[in-house]
Scaffold this motif. Structure first.
Motif, PDB file in Angstrom:
ATOM      1  N   ASN A  31      -0.527   1.633  -9.295  1.00 36.56           N
ATOM      2  CA  ASN A  31      -1.689   2.035  -8.498  1.00 36.56           C
ATOM      3  C   ASN A  31      -2.789   0.982  -8.489  1.00 36.56           C
ATOM      4  N   ILE A  32      -3.092   0.504  -7.315  1.00 31.19           N
ATOM      5  CA  ILE A  32      -4.191  -0.457  -7.145  1.00 31.19           C
ATOM      6  C   ILE A  32      -4.526  -0.503  -5.656  1.00 31.19           C
ATOM      7  N   PRO A  33      -5.800  -0.516  -5.305  1.00 31.02           N
ATOM      8  CA  PRO A  33      -6.136  -0.602  -3.880  1.00 31.02           C
ATOM      9  C   PRO A  33      -5.669  -1.924  -3.269  1.00 31.02           C
ATOM     10  N   GLN A  54       3.559   2.098  -2.831  1.00 31.86           N
ATOM     11  CA  GLN A  54       3.127   2.031  -4.237  1.00 31.86           C
ATOM     12  C   GLN A  54       3.715   3.142  -5.092  1.00 31.86           C
ATOM     13  N   GLY A  55       3.561   4.369  -4.600  1.00 36.37           N
ATOM     14  CA  GLY A  55       4.009   5.517  -5.391  1.00 36.37           C
ATOM     15  C   GLY A  55       5.511   5.499  -5.585  1.00 36.37           C
ATOM     16  N   ASP A  77       0.823  -1.203   0.000  1.00 32.55           N
ATOM     17  CA  ASP A  77       0.000   0.000   0.000  1.00 32.55           C
ATOM     18  C   ASP A  77       0.862   1.260   0.000  1.00 32.55           C
ATOM     19  N   ILE A 114      -9.342   4.857  -8.772  1.00 27.42           N
ATOM     20  CA  ILE A 114      -7.980   4.424  -9.090  1.00 27.42           C
ATOM     21  C   ILE A 114      -7.934   3.570 -10.340  1.00 27.42           C
TER      22      ILE A 114
END
Lengths: 286, 551
Positions: free
Chosen positions: A253-255, A241-242, A238, A284
């Motif tokens: 990007n993915i929840p 990610q960036g 989480d 997203i």
């Protein structure tokens, strides 16, 4: 008969990932699983304490086992790293009676406990599939998880003897569970790959590449979100990610949610959070 | 995607050739004993002298046992000379389909002890045959070791299935079956009134099953990748390598993979995430049988560049090995005098340990077992690290060599580059390799005094558990990353995601305002500055004090 377990929340459920504990309690209540908190249990060591002193980690975990044994309960945890590390240390202690005896001497001196080998370690995923039953679970679903979900196992619990009745190399319990919740399981190869949590600080670039590879694989296979069975990997996937995307140039990007969260949502708890998650998937998603 | 139905020939071939090269008759006696015992292993033995066969005849057998004595100064016995000359010829045939074992008879008072048996053993290996049981060299008192070899070698031969594939997992079952057969025979002989016992040997064959095979494809000329999938009927007992050969021969001649003997490490591939030597694995053992069939996903080993389809370039591993300078630089040691001359000795426990550390079938598989290897620019990989660790622990290595090896292990590409040993542990058949790498890591971190980011991470993680029983993310982040690292996280968006939980849901954003003192730190949502202690925390402190005074 109701399932009863000694509950070990994992390493970061008390701090960085509070949502795991918050969702675990109501979902266990709905499923009728009686959890007795192991309030005296320490961190499982996450494979890190053993890099300082292997016997120290074994002794700390032997104390946790002895506490569960004293309660007459087997241990259940929602964290794959904790399930894997505890299973590994439990197997080590059982395989070496001399070592167990030496550690029991320390335990007796320091805490008045001894461990006789009488407990087991389970991950929530295996408890639900092997003990609770997916058919029963599907009848309790109130809010269907009606999107494509990539289940992330990680490498820690996919070890021989630590993954219940599932296959070590080709697991499918997560996929079965996602189907039972009304979702579409995504087939992806990175589901048991490590994201390098123990090396986060020292080998950050390698870890970012590992995380990016896992995230992008889920995306490319059409997942709307990743659900993790591991507290630690969950956080890395989480919050990095960036940074992982910038380090690799790969879209990441993915929840990412935890198994406890998605189960809790499907069983009708935290409907506001589930709504937030739906919004995030919509925003997203490509 | 192409689909086809494949049939595989399943003839019930249980033939065994027992070949003897004998001068005084001992090797011939042993061959006769093998011939008599073979039926217990469900084998049909043909016993022949080496002067009764042509070299080309040997290719007709997938199972060969050889007993051979040595004559004079390492010469072949008389009845073996011609066959050996044919074997040595340049045009001698390939024995790739053959499984074998050799019993060598000799006299250790001669310089070339058991030389003839060694020559046959080496020749069969060089011709691509699979050694299913190690050669045994027997001295003048040969009866006992020869009997032991006979039992083991016949069980291994019995475990060669009808397709000529050695099924190592069936050897014990073969021994049990033969043992039952012996005791049953004995019982029948002594107790004539006892009912006849139904004997059966383990069934190495299994029924045909539906197999969905997906194979990774890469064409270097067009740089295109993809997958081909076949839905086929295969008997479950054939090896993965045999399955690939069948697909290539019947479905797609362009399918590319490394072929070789069952234990050839260069044939390694990934099947359903498991790294294997395909000649050693039955397809029904590769994946759980679901709905009467199995799904097999075949890919090249990760961590290497793909040349074509399943063939990878392992040159990077060799380069890494070269960087580690793996060769032995021996220390001067005291030897002991033996009838064969002075010889160095080693403590048996150390020898055992060194053997177990370096006893892995395929360096390629071990290299690929690390999930960090494909993503690291500098990591030498676990197989090179493990070989260096074994040499470092070898008492024969000189002090200067050990110092050089320590530099390799402690350096940029060394063990600290391994981000997670769990991925290596899960691929191993035992935990020996994982445990050895862990020992190596502990030694490296200790030499370094737990300095540097890696050492600090371990140190502060452990210390934080002592302080409350729980991990304190804040403490670890601050101590390991330092102010500059934390500022880096602040500007890279990590801290923002940490606070917001970004894509995750719920939970307090901050536990307490203290988390904002100094640059915020932690893993996940903003954690506590101080943890509440676990129940009976004093017990945790007591364990630390008892086990490790450093913390």
């Amino acid at each position: 008969m109701a399932l009863k377990y000694a509950y070990h929340p994992g390493n970061v459920a008390h701090s960085g990932s509070p949502e795991i504990n918050e969702t675990m309690i109501p979902l266990a209540h709905t499923l009728g699983i009686k959890l007795t908190p192991l309030d005296g249990a320490t961190s499982c060591g996450a494979g890190i304490i053993r890099q300082a002193n292997h016997r120290l980690q074994l002794s700390l975990n032997a104390r946790t086992f002895a506490q569960a044994e004293a309660l007459g309960l087997e241990i259940m945890t929602p964290c794959a790293a904790t399930a894997g590390n505890l299973s590994e240390d439990l197997a080590t202690l059982r395989a070496d009676p001399i070592l167990l005896e030496e550690i029991n001497v320390i335990l007796q001196q320091t805490s008045g406990l001894t461990f006789g080998g009488g407990t087991e370690v389970h991950h929530l995923l295996h408890v639900i599939v092997d003990e609770f039953g997916l058919d029963k679970l599907s009848t309790l679903v109130k809010n269907r998880v009606d999107f494509s979900v990539a289940g992330y196992y990680g490498p820690n619990m996919q070890q021989s003897g630590a993954c219940g009745g599932d296959d070590v190399f080709d697991p499918n319990y997560f996929e079965q569970l996602i189907s039972a919740l009304g979702g579409t399981p995504v087939e992806w190869e990175s589901r048991t790959q490590s994201v390098g949590v123990p090396g986060l600080f020292s080998e950050e670039l390698t870890v970012l590449r590992q995380a990016a590879a896992v995230l992008s694989d889920a995306r490319s296979e059409g997942a709307d979100m990743i659900v993790s069975a591991c507290n630690l990997s969950h956080s890395i996937l989480d919050i990095y990610q960036g940074k992982a995307s910038r380090a690799t140039g790969i879209q990441t990007n993915i929840p990412v949610t935890h198994l406890c969260e998605i189960l809790s949502f499907a069983l009708g708890h935290h409907t506001d959070r589930f709504a937030q998650l739906r919004t995030r998937i919509a925003v997203i998603g490509d | 995607m192409s689909t086809g139905l494949i049939g595989v020939n399943m003839s019930a071939d249980r033939s065994l050739l027992v070949l003897f090269g004998s001068q005084s008759g001992n090797a011939e006696d042993m061959a006769d004993q093998i011939g008599k015992a073979a039926s217990k292993y469900n084998l049909e033995a043909t016993v022949k002298g080496m002067d009764e066969v042509k070299i080309a005849d040997l290719t007709n057998y997938s199972r060969i046992l050889i007993t051979c004595s040595t004559w004079g100064e390492g010469e072949q016995p008389d009845n073996a000379e011609d066959l050996w000359l044919d074997a040595e010829a340049d045009d001698s045939p390939s024995m790739a389909k053959c499984n074998f074992s050799v019993l060598a008879l000799g006299d250790s008072s001669y310089e070339f002890y058991c030389e003839s048996g060694k020559q046959w053993d080496g020749w069969l290996e060089s011709k691509g045959a699979t050694r299913v049981y190690q050669r045994v060299d027997c001295d003048v008192e040969y009866e006992e070791p020869a009997a032991s070899w006979l039992t083991e070698a016949l069980a291994c031969m019995g475990a060669v299935d009808d397709d000529g594939v050695f099924q190592a997992a069936e050897v014990d079952a073969m021994k049990n079956a033969a043992s039952s057969s012996s005791s049953a025979s004995s019982s029948t002989a002594t107790e004539s009134t006892a009912p006849a016992v139904e004997l059966s040997t383990p069934d190495l064959k299994s029924e045909s099953m539906q197999v969905e095979v997906s194979i990774f494809r890469y064409d270097p000329t067009t740089s295109s990748t993809g997958k081909d999938t076949w839905v086929c009927a295969f008997p479950g007992h054939i090896s993965a390598l045999e399955m690939l050969r069948t697909l290539k021969n019947t479905q797609d001649g362009s399918l590319t993979f490394r072929d070789g003997t069952a234990d050839d490490p260069s044939t390694a591939i990934s099947i359903n995430g498991r790294y294997i030597l395909p000649g050693n694995c039955r397809i029904d053992s590769l994946a759980p049988i679901r709905n009467g069939g199995i799904r097999i996903r075949i890919e090249p080993l990760p961590g290497f560049e793909v040349i074509r389809d399943l063939v990878v370039d392992t040159w990077s591993l060799e380069q890494n090995r070269e960087i580690s300078e793996p060769w032995m630089v021996a220390a001067t040691r005291t030897g002991v005098n033996t009838p064969q001359g002075p010889i160095g000795t080693m403590d048996s426990q150390i020898a055992d340990k060194l053997h177990s550390i370096s006893s892995f079938h395929s360096a390629e598989i071990l290299h690929a077992s690390s999930d960090a290897t494909p993503h690291s620019n500098t990591y030498l990989g676990p197989s090179v690290v493990l070989q260096s660790w074994a040499r470092l622990n070898d008492p024969r290595s000189s002090a200067s060599k050990r110092a050089a090896l320590q530099m390799v292990l402690d350096g940029e590409g060394g063990i600290k580059s391994e981000t997670d040993l769990a991925s290596i542990r899960r691929q191993g058949k035992t935990t020996t390799i994982h445990d050895s790498l862990l020992e190596c890591k502990i030694a490296t971190l200790s030499r370094d005094g737990y300095r540097g980011r890696h050492g600090k991470h371990v140190w502060w993680y452990t210390l934080s558990v002592k302080s409350s029983g729980r991990v304190n993310d804040t403490m670890i982040f601050r101590q390991v990353l330092g102010p500059i690292g934390l500022m880096g996280n602040l500007f890279s968006g990590v801290t923002a995601r940490m606070a917001l939980g970004f894509t995750r849901t719920g939970g307090s954003m901050f536990y307490d305002m203290l988390a904002l003192v100094a640059p915020p730190a932690g893993l996940g949502k903003m954690p506590k500055q101080f943890n509440a202690s676990v129940d009976k925390h004093h017990e945790v402190v007591a364990i630390f004090n008892e086990m490790d005074g450093r913390f």
